[in-house]
Design a protein around this motif. Structure first.
Motif, mmCIF file in Angstrom:
data_model
loop_
_atom_site.group_PDB
_atom_site.id
_atom_site.type_symbol
_atom_site.label_atom_id
_atom_site.label_comp_id
_atom_site.label_asym_id
_atom_site.label_seq_id
_atom_site.Cartn_x
_atom_site.Cartn_y
_atom_site.Cartn_z
ATOM 1 N N VAL A 1 0.856 -1.182 0.000
ATOM 2 C CA VAL A 1 0.000 0.000 0.000
ATOM 3 C C VAL A 1 0.895 1.236 0.000
ATOM 4 O O VAL A 1 1.982 1.214 0.600
ATOM 5 C CB VAL A 1 -0.941 0.001 1.224
ATOM 6 C CG1 VAL A 1 -0.160 0.078 2.528
ATOM 7 C CG2 VAL A 1 -1.948 1.142 1.146
ATOM 8 N N ILE B 1 1.486 5.130 1.091
ATOM 9 C CA ILE B 1 1.066 6.143 2.059
ATOM 10 C C ILE B 1 1.727 7.474 1.676
ATOM 11 O O ILE B 1 2.953 7.548 1.559
ATOM 12 C CB ILE B 1 1.517 5.760 3.489
ATOM 13 C CG1 ILE B 1 0.891 4.433 3.908
ATOM 14 C CG2 ILE B 1 1.194 6.870 4.480
ATOM 15 C CD1 ILE B 1 -0.594 4.473 4.116
ATOM 16 N N GLN C 1 -6.124 9.674 7.092
ATOM 17 C CA GLN C 1 -5.902 8.928 5.850
ATOM 18 C C GLN C 1 -5.019 7.709 6.102
ATOM 19 O O GLN C 1 -5.274 6.625 5.571
ATOM 20 C CB GLN C 1 -5.249 9.850 4.821
ATOM 21 C CG GLN C 1 -5.081 9.217 3.451
ATOM 22 C CD GLN C 1 -4.321 10.138 2.503
ATOM 23 O OE1 GLN C 1 -3.113 10.330 2.634
ATOM 24 N NE2 GLN C 1 -5.040 10.719 1.570
ATOM 25 N N ARG D 1 -6.288 3.795 5.461
ATOM 26 C CA ARG D 1 -5.579 2.900 4.525
ATOM 27 C C ARG D 1 -4.992 1.689 5.239
ATOM 28 O O ARG D 1 -5.032 0.564 4.725
ATOM 29 C CB ARG D 1 -4.479 3.681 3.790
ATOM 30 C CG ARG D 1 -5.041 4.678 2.804
ATOM 31 C CD ARG D 1 -3.979 5.219 1.877
ATOM 32 N NE ARG D 1 -4.571 6.150 0.924
ATOM 33 C CZ ARG D 1 -3.889 6.775 -0.018
ATOM 34 N NH1 ARG D 1 -2.586 6.580 -0.143
ATOM 35 N NH2 ARG D 1 -4.483 7.602 -0.841
#
Length: 416
Positions: free
Chosen positions: A381, A383, A397, A401
């Motif tokens: 993922v 960031i 956020q 996530r």
């Protein structure tokens, strides 16, 4: 989780680090008071060993920036540097130290007493562009300090040749002559050899400590990365060796007893890029779901062995190699390093920090993300954040996530 928070450390030895950090900065101020010459140097360059060997006091302005972030000084420092015209798009390390030396420096309430003023400034080269610009900016701020320009080249690790090494050796030979002239201190090759031997031992211990991340559960995590402070500031000293031996002993004991960082380790994570120095607590965020950040990219710079038989050559190679092991390297090499770490440490998922403050170390992340999935079946993922500037980071956020990413990883392992 607050926007700025400290990490929760589980190693006893990690908690002892504060004493070493405090003593390093107190030592700098004592040196200034006692008339010992103070030099401001870049990190990861072999000048550290030369300074300790010549009984000169090294100070690292780049390293002071993470300390400022940890103490919450960066908003003030950024306000000063941005008022001088430094863009928010520039490296946070650069903007912070410039703001500090033109703002808070010399004031009474600065943590650890701040930095002592330099008598000598070494602009080494060899690192990333902002790292070189920091020392150039310091030259303007402290015009009375003696200034030496190294001009160490940037070379990809796989392309380093004999003439690069010989050139850097000649830089250090000139530097030693310069330091002898401006300080009156004698240079002793045997003392440099001993400093190099201690650095080599510290690197050996560092590698052995980090290799214990292969154990399941892991006895050490990215939340303990602050231990790296001794690799930045105390290479070439017995202080680093003694401390790292204690850390290794504790890590070995935890591995043998199968004591993990958390009680029920389910998901092992990898962090790519520089940590968020103002919010190291995010490394602990995933623990509630059984996640542990086992390893990270940034600590690779110290995996270098130094041969004390030829100390000048050893620090020349170190100076050419250290930065490229973290940044200033090809996308292909970075991908190889991340994939190797993920294999070695049995990683389930990777978090790729897209760092607004350091574009070079962020380049190639999409290639890395693709390779992780295609070659290792490891999800990842991205960031968006900034290793120094909290204005470019959203806690909400990040949490959203990471929650979704952890659910995906747990389901993939059949643990949801």
């Amino acid at each position: 989780m607050e926007k700025t928070s400290k990490s929760k450390k589980r190693l006893k030895t990690a908690k002892e680090l504060n004493k070493i950090v405090t003593e390093f900065y107190l030592e700098g101020h004592r040196a200034k008071e006692e008339g010992k010459p103070v030099g401001w140097l870049p990190v990861m360059i072999g000048t550290t060993e030369i300074f300790y060997a010549m009984d000169l006091q090294p100070v690292f302005p780049e390293n002071w920036s993470p300390v400022c972030a940890a103490f919450g000084l960066t908003p003030t420092d950024f306000e000063v540097s941005e008022g001088m015209g430094y863009s928010q798009d520039l490296c946070g390390y650069l903007r912070n130290i410039v703001g500090y030396v033109y703002g808070l420096m010399g004031k009474d309430d600065v943590p650890l007493g701040g930095l002592p003023e330099p008598d000598i400034i070494f602009s080494g080269g060899g690192g990333c562009v902002p790292a070189m610009k920091i020392l150039q900016a310091m030259e303007k701020r402290f015009p009375d300090a003696a200034h030496f320009i190294g001009g160490i080249p940037q070379v990809a690790p796989e392309k380093i040749q004999r003439h690069h090494i010989e050139y850097v050796k000649s830089v250090f030979t000139r530097l030693i002559d310069f330091l002898t002239e401006v300080t009156g201190r004698k240079f002793d090759m045997e003392r440099l050899r001993e400093a190099v031997r201690l650095s080599d031992r510290a690197c050996e211990l560092w590698d052995e400590i980090t290799s214990h991340r292969r154990f399941i559960p892991t006895p050490i995590s990215a939340a303990e990365i602050g231990i790296m402070f001794v690799m930045v500031t105390r290479q070439g000293t017995q202080i680093a060796v003694d401390y790292l031996e204690k850390v290794l002993e504790e890590v070995k004991e935890r591995a043998a007893a199968k004591i993990g960082i958390i009680e029920d380790e389910k998901i092992r994570l990898f962090w790519d890029n520089i940590p968020l120095w103002y919010n190291m607590g995010l490394f602990n965020y995933v623990e509630k779901m059984g996640g542990v950040f086992v390893a990270e990219t940034y600590s690779a710079a110290w995996s270098i062995r130094l041969d004390p038989k030829d100390p000048l050559e050893a620090i020349a190679i170190k100076s050419l190699m250290s930065y490229p092991l973290v940044s200033c390297t090809s996308t292909r090499k970075r991908k190889e390093m991340v994939l190797k770490a993920c294999r070695d440490f049995h990683i389930d998922g990777a978090v790729l920090h897209r760092n607004k403050s350091c574009v070079p170390i962020t380049l190639g992340q999409m290639d890395i993300k693709r390779a992780l999935m295609e070659e290792l079946n490891i999800p990842s993922v991205i960031i968006d954040a900034d290793h120094m500037d909290e204005r470019n980071f959203s806690v909400a956020q990040f949490q959203t996530r990471m929650d979704a990413f952890m659910e995906t990883l747990l389901e993939k392992k059949g643990l949801s």
